[in-house]
Design a protein around this motif. Structure first.
Motif, PDB file in Angstrom:
ATOM      1  N   GLU A 213       0.804  -1.125   0.125  1.00 22.49           N
ATOM      2  CA  GLU A 213       0.048   0.160  -0.029  1.00 22.49           C
ATOM      3  C   GLU A 213       0.883   1.258   0.244  1.00 22.49           C
ATOM      4  O   GLU A 213       0.609   2.315  -0.615  1.00 22.49           O
ATOM      5  CB  GLU A 213      -0.954   0.175   1.271  1.00 22.49           C
TER       6      GLU A 213
ATOM      7  N   ALA B  22       2.107   1.759  -3.490  1.00 20.09           N
ATOM      8  CA  ALA B  22       1.052   2.081  -4.395  1.00 20.09           C
ATOM      9  C   ALA B  22       0.867   3.635  -4.209  1.00 20.09           C
ATOM     10  O   ALA B  22       0.734   4.506  -5.368  1.00 20.09           O
ATOM     11  CB  ALA B  22      -0.131   1.514  -4.078  1.00 20.09           C
TER      12      ALA B  22
ATOM     13  N   HIS C 207      -5.969   5.291 -10.745  1.00 17.31           N
ATOM     14  CA  HIS C 207      -6.006   5.788  -9.365  1.00 17.31           C
ATOM     15  C   HIS C 207      -7.285   5.752  -8.784  1.00 17.31           C
ATOM     16  O   HIS C 207      -7.698   5.210  -7.788  1.00 17.31           O
ATOM     17  CB  HIS C 207      -5.634   7.163  -9.518  1.00 17.31           C
TER      18      HIS C 207
ATOM     19  N   HIS D 211      -7.928   2.205  -7.635  1.00 11.51           N
ATOM     20  CA  HIS D 211      -7.248   1.829  -6.317  1.00 11.51           C
ATOM     21  C   HIS D 211      -8.275   2.696  -5.220  1.00 11.51           C
ATOM     22  O   HIS D 211      -8.448   1.915  -4.006  1.00 11.51           O
ATOM     23  CB  HIS D 211      -6.005   2.644  -6.162  1.00 11.51           C
TER      24      HIS D 211
ATOM     25  N   THR E 132     -11.388   0.563  -4.459  1.00 13.05           N
ATOM     26  CA  THR E 132     -11.122  -0.872  -3.640  1.00 13.05           C
ATOM     27  C   THR E 132     -10.839  -0.292  -2.186  1.00 13.05           C
ATOM     28  O   THR E 132     -11.385  -1.288  -1.423  1.00 13.05           O
ATOM     29  CB  THR E 132      -9.720  -1.278  -4.230  1.00 13.05           C
TER      30      THR E 132
END
Length: 381
Positions: A157, A160, A259, A262, A265
């Protein structure tokens, strides 16, 4: 080493050899033998006479497991998580810079002396002057994310989020280039402007922090930027300049969609937990703070040494605010967010205000100048 011969038939064996204590075991060849011990002896005679040989393995070819015939295509395929690769940030930045500098039309250079006053914006039904304001939001959001990468206990994470922050900074620079700023003018635009020449939403100017706020900001900023950029792609003509601009914008839109996936999620993870009240409340507040995301900018153009760069959107198309809002909502619905985490912006956005209305913004700008002062000249170009 498998040693018992099963029959008198010859079998194929793969030979692996290690030379020296610091080198890895590597494949050196193949041979035919009736058994494992015989294969090892043949391998020793063929390959083991090299200097510094410290380990010798033979493996029956039937014991080697590999993918099907398309394994090469699978191995050469692009990684689904490129931010895990070594030197990803530097390579990504260089690749993007090369593509965008070649793809975007060459705008008239803009010098970068000190900024002078900007003019108030006239009411407008379209958002030509919205581009510089959204660039402000993108840049500030990236700065907030960059400060949070060390707070994540999960390495994946953290990587990311760091990757998203770098890409958002690059996208802000790309969009600024498309409306007429060269490297020196862009540097001054991001690091030398006083707060009264910024025009972010309250969402990105606020000092509110935490994981829930990162997700809320990420959802709104990525969906908003994707809506603006994708609508601009649809509106551009097929001239060489329009095609080059579209190429650069499509690259930004593709990465901003990733993005958005992401952050969607992460929002779904929050919704799957028992205690979702706080994140949902944070998102509701974030939507209120972003009510002016597609609103009329507070400033028209930023005047630099008497020169007006194309920061009023003339190099990029103006899109009606209601069209942008509709595209924004469509993007969020396609992300399949839980109902409690589905932000909605007003159809008639309020107008933006200048940065001095946000006390926290002055502190952020001070941080940016401190960071820039500690790096060599040109590090942010």
């Amino acid at each position: 080493m498998d040693g018992s011969p099963a029959s008198g038939e010859l079998r194929a064996f793969e030979v692996f050899l290690q030379t020296g204590s610091t080198t890895p075991l590597g494949h050196v060849g193949s041979l035919l033998a009736k058994s494992g011990p015989e294969a090892w002896r043949l391998a020793r005679e063929t390959y083991g006479r090299r200097d510094n040989a410290v380990r010798l393995w033979v493996v029956g070819r039937e014991e080697v497991h590999s993918a099907a015939s398309d394994s090469r295509r699978l191995l050469e395929g692009k990684s689904r998580m490129p931010y895990r690769l070594p030197a990803f940030p530097q390579e990504r930045r260089r690749r993007r810079a090369g593509v965008h500098r070649d793809a975007r039309p060459a705008p008239a250079p803009v010098s970068a002396p000190a900024m002078t006053a900007a003019l108030p914006a006239e009411p407008a039904a379209h958002t030509g002057g919205l581009w510089p304001a959204v660039i402000d939001d993108l840049f500030l959001h990236a700065h907030r994310l960059a400060g949070r990468t060390v707070d994540y206990t999960e390495l994946e994470e953290a990587l990311a989020v760091g990757s998203i922050a770098q890409e958002d900074l690059a996208h802000a620079r790309t969009l600024l280039g498309l409306i007429g700023y060269d490297d020196a003018a862009a540097d001054a635009h991001f690091f030398d402007r006083p707060a009264q020449l910024w025009q972010p939403t309250a969402l990105t100017a606020s000092a509110r922090d935490g994981r829930a706020w990162s997700v809320a900001r990420g959802l709104i900023v990525s969906a908003g930027v994707t809506a603006l950029v994708s609508c601009a792609c649809d509106a551009l003509d097929d001239t060489p300049v329009g095609h080059a601009t579209r190429t650069a914008l499509e690259a930004v839109a593709d990465e901003q969609r990733l993005h958005l996936e992401h952050w969607a999620t992460r929002a779904a993870r929050y919704a799957g937990r028992a205690r979702t009240g706080e994140p949902a409340a944070v998102l509701a507040t974030a939507v209120q703070d972003a009510g002016d995301f597609f609103g009329t900018p507070a400033l028209t153009v930023l005047t630099e040494a008497g020169t007006e760069p194309a920061a009023d959107g003339t190099a990029l198309p103006a899109i009606p605010a209601d069209v942008l809002t509709e595209r924004f909502h469509r993007l969020l619905h396609s992300a399949e967010l839980p109902p409690s985490f589905l932000p909605g912006l007003p159809q008639q956005p309020s107008g933006r205000v200048t940065g001095e209305a946000f006390p926290d913004l002055a502190d952020v700008l001070g941080e940016l100048r401190t960071v820039r002062a500690q790096y060599p000249q040109g590090a942010f170009q």
